[in-house]
Design an enzyme around this catalytic site. Structure first.
Site, mmCIF file in Angstrom:
data_model
loop_
_atom_site.group_PDB
_atom_site.id
_atom_site.type_symbol
_atom_site.label_atom_id
_atom_site.label_comp_id
_atom_site.label_asym_id
_atom_site.label_seq_id
_atom_site.Cartn_x
_atom_site.Cartn_y
_atom_site.Cartn_z
ATOM 1 N N HIS A 1 39.729 63.211 47.209
ATOM 2 C CA HIS A 1 39.839 64.613 47.200
ATOM 3 C C HIS A 1 41.339 64.920 47.604
ATOM 4 O O HIS A 1 41.617 66.065 47.249
ATOM 5 C CB HIS A 1 38.636 65.425 48.113
ATOM 6 N N ASP B 1 38.089 72.995 49.555
ATOM 7 C CA ASP B 1 37.232 72.109 48.756
ATOM 8 C C ASP B 1 35.657 72.538 48.712
ATOM 9 O O ASP B 1 35.595 73.212 49.762
ATOM 10 C CB ASP B 1 37.200 70.820 49.527
#
Ligand code: UDP
Length: 483
Positions: free
Chosen positions: A17, A121
């Protein structure tokens, strides 16, 4: 010149990520945007190293803001700040508690620095509330493909797996273009076993917060999966901007080698090794940043590689003994012995490989991948056909995209979603899949298609390309909201 747009970026603490968000920060800063990447002390080290490896002047527009990670407060070991170090299922709820505790310090940071927007995120579902409080847009980033985003949304909304009589009975994913068949076995065991607990509540909140955000920024490009981009926008009715492949914003060797971690091997040595090999003669094998296999599985991979008679680079991450449920080390086989026997033919990297450098090398002709989205897209951008070996997360959807929609890969035959350690695959299947992507007419066709996609990827991020234009559209929209 108007005022400078300032964006807060908050990546989830896992390499898969953080890497694309750092790439994204570089891409946006090159367009004159001021970026603040919010992260924790230990994670800031790799981010800072990646930024320093860039030669681009605009990285000076990227700042780091560090929040303490409350590991000890939630009962995690000190220093456990990254999802890679969450080794047992018991640690997962604690990690989630820590993520939730970050809301207050994050909010205080927004209050102090007053960014014009937040890109967070999906694993920070509360970022929607923070953004709403300050009247700014929250963009969502979940780091996957449009294909798998659509598939998982249709799966969540319609629950088609509840209408089959067994875990292996195929069903179609409703509303997803392309008549994609799936099985319950390829879904997470939490879904398979209909588990309801804090973890599933959190995952549900994360997925729902994505739909409730201002819009989604995707690491993909229109030409790759146009039908699914359209489906996302028109059927699911969500705002989305595709600005990838983000890995292509890394131009210089050091920058490519420093992505995520910094390689455990000298990148120049690795490239020299590849230089001595014929074009398309090497298979690159890597299962991302988290997947680890036990000795039995490593032995099968080794035997499959040897039987295929191809050159290879294999990134090995082995389950530590204390993580293995049962210790059943095979005394007759050792990686070291295999490595010695394969000298010249195969290179083994223990730890972290300079993946995009390797994939981009002309000697590499095939990629065995776990179908993490970053790796899949890097394979596409490099124009390399793939052997798909999904393990967990949304990797089984990405496999479908590669093998059935794009037709640039073959499945090794994994049937079951298993977190981190993966379902078992025998050497025969490994050899067969390697030969299918490396030899003969089928391989040639896949390679040609892969090369075409690689070309399209480069055009997408070049001036006036689809990703570049979408990035401009995103910036324009954010500016119109900010000023
Ligand atoms: N990666 C790398 N070297 C490695 C392993 C992984 O550079 O040895 C990078 C890879 O290029 C990709 C990322 O780590 O950008 C992994 O992300 P992905 O989404 O493929 O998988 P995950 O690690 O999230 O399962």
């Amino acid at each position: 010149m108007g005022s400078q747009l300032h964006m807060f970026m908050f990546p989830f603490m896992a390499r898969g990520h953080m890497i694309p968000v750092v790439d994204m920060a570089k891409f946006l800063s090159s367009r004159g945007i001021k970026i603040t990447i919010v992260t924790t002390p230990l994670n800031s080290i790799s981010i800072s190293n990646s930024l320093h490896a860039s030669k681009s002047l605009s990285v000076s527009q990227i700042h780091l803001l560090i929040l303490e990670f409350p590991s000890v407060r939630v009962g995690l070991p000190d220093g456990c700040e990254n999802f890679d170090s969450v080794l047992s299922p018991a640690m997962f709820p604690k990690f989630i508690s820590a993520l939730n505790l970050l809301q207050t310090p994050f909010e205080e940071a927004v209050m102090e620095h007053r960014p014009h927007c937040i890109l967070a995120d999906a694993f920070f579902p509360w970022a929607n509330d923070v953004a709403a409080k300050f009247g700014i847009p929250r963009l969502n980033f979940n780091g996957t493909s449009f294909f798998s985003y659509c598939a998982s949304e249709f799966m969540r909304i319609h629950e088609p797996y509840n209408h089959v009589s067994s875990d292996t009975e195929p069903f179609l994913i409703p509303y997803l273009p392309g008549e994609i068949a799936f099985t319950k076995m390829k879904l997470s065991q939490l879904v398979r076993e209909n588990v309801k607990n804090d973890v599933t509540d959190f995952l549900k909140r994360a997925q729902e917060s994505g739909s409730a955000s201002y819009g989604v920024v995707m690491n993909s490009f229109y030409e790759l999966e146009s039908e699914y981009v359209d489906c996302f926008r028109n059927v699911l009715g969500r705002k989305a901007w595709h600005i990838g492949p983000l890995s292509l914003c890394n131009k210089v060797t050091e920058e490519k080698a420093q992505r995520g971690n910094g390689s455990t091997i000298d990148e120049h040595e690795c490239l020299k090794w590849l230089d001595a090999k014929k074009p398309n003669s090497v298979v690159y094998v890597c299962f991302g940043s988290m997947t680890k296999f036990n000795s039995d599985q490593l032995k099968e991979i080794a035997s499959g590689l040897e039987a295929s008679e191809k050159n290879f680079i294999w990134v090995v991450r082995k389950v530590k003994r204390e993580e293995e449920e049962e210790e059943e080390e095979d005394q007759d086989w050792s990686l070291e012995e295999f490595e010695q026997r394969m000298e010249g033919k195969g290179m083994i990297i223990r730890g972290w490989a300079p993946q995009v450098l390797i994939l981009d090398h002309p000697a590499v002709g095939g990629f065995i991948t776990h179908c993490g989205w970053n790796s899949t897209l890097e394979g596409v951008a490099a124009g390399v056909p793939m052997v798909t070996w999904p393990v967990s997360a949304e990797q089984f959807y990405n496999e479908k995209l590669v093998t059935e929609v794009l037709k640039v890969g073959v499945a090794v035959g994994v049937e079951k979603w298993v977190r981190i350690v993966g379902d078992f695959i025998g050497k025969g299947a490994v050899e067969k899949a390697i030969r299918r992507v490396m030899e003969g007419e089928e391989a040639e066709e896949m390679r040609n298609r892969a090369k075409e996609l690689g070309e399209m990827a480069r055009k997408a991020v070049a001036e006036n390309g689809s990703s570049c234009s979408d990035l401009d559209a995103l910036i324009k929209e954010l500016k119109s909201l900010a000023f």
